[in-house]
Design a protein around this motif. Sequence first.
Motif, PDB file in Angstrom:
ATOM      1  N   ASP A   1     -46.221   2.135  18.604  1.00 38.05           N
ATOM      2  CA  ASP A   1     -44.802   2.434  18.770  1.00 38.05           C
ATOM      3  C   ASP A   1     -44.305   3.513  17.816  1.00 38.05           C
ATOM      4  OD1 ASP A   1     -44.725   0.671  20.831  1.00 38.05           O
ATOM      5  OD2 ASP A   1     -43.879  -0.979  19.675  1.00 38.05           O
ATOM      6  N   ARG A   2     -44.997   3.720  16.698  1.00 34.33           N
ATOM      7  CA  ARG A   2     -44.623   4.853  15.845  1.00 34.33           C
ATOM      8  C   ARG A   2     -44.838   6.161  16.588  1.00 34.33           C
ATOM      9  NH1 ARG A   2     -46.957   1.808  11.701  1.00 34.33           N
ATOM     10  NH2 ARG A   2     -48.922   2.917  11.840  1.00 34.33           N
ATOM     11  N   LYS A   3     -45.873   6.217  17.409  1.00 36.37           N
ATOM     12  CA  LYS A   3     -46.122   7.417  18.216  1.00 36.37           C
ATOM     13  C   LYS A   3     -45.107   7.511  19.356  1.00 36.37           C
ATOM     14  CE  LYS A   3     -49.967   7.712  15.875  1.00 36.37           C
ATOM     15  NZ  LYS A   3     -49.596   7.733  14.489  1.00 36.37           N
ATOM     16  N   GLN A   4     -44.866   6.373  20.022  1.00 34.53           N
ATOM     17  CA  GLN A   4     -43.948   6.383  21.162  1.00 34.53           C
ATOM     18  C   GLN A   4     -42.520   6.691  20.732  1.00 34.53           C
ATOM     19  OE1 GLN A   4     -44.381   2.710  23.304  1.00 34.53           O
ATOM     20  NE2 GLN A   4     -46.133   3.474  24.464  1.00 34.53           N
ATOM     21  N   ASN A   5     -42.176   6.281  19.524  1.00 32.57           N
ATOM     22  CA  ASN A   5     -40.829   6.531  19.012  1.00 32.57           C
ATOM     23  C   ASN A   5     -40.544   8.030  18.957  1.00 32.57           C
ATOM     24  OD1 ASN A   5     -38.452   5.373  18.146  1.00 32.57           O
ATOM     25  ND2 ASN A   5     -39.004   5.498  15.996  1.00 32.57           N
TER      26      ASN A   5
END
Length: 126
Positions: free
Chosen positions: A49-53
């Motif tokens: 989710d750090r990437k998707q954010n």
Amino acid sequence: MARVKNTPVTRRRRKKILKLAKGYFGSKSTLYRTAHEQVMRALQYAYRDRKQNKRNFRRLWISRINAGAVQNGFKYSKLIHGLSLANVQLNRKVLADLAISEPTVFASYVELAKDAIANPAKYQVK
């Protein structure tokens, strides 16, 4: 003599996992094995989710810029192209913020982009 299975290193490792699992529902916060499974899954989700954010925020900024550009009779792609021709170094985050909070300033950037597309030679760096 019985074998000792609770060495300081093992205890430290287990306490670290249980500390990370604090607040989880039911046995996921108290039993080591289930807590470990849940913590590993949570860390995987956090990494993903750090990437998707980053992707999601970029999409949000682009949609906000496009909405502001459409209000000024322009398209997002042409706006970005015109701003790059005019050597404007504003990123999408700042442009999106301008489109929402300062529509008049954003409109001036749209006019600048229109002018840069109409007269590209005027903005070329020599």
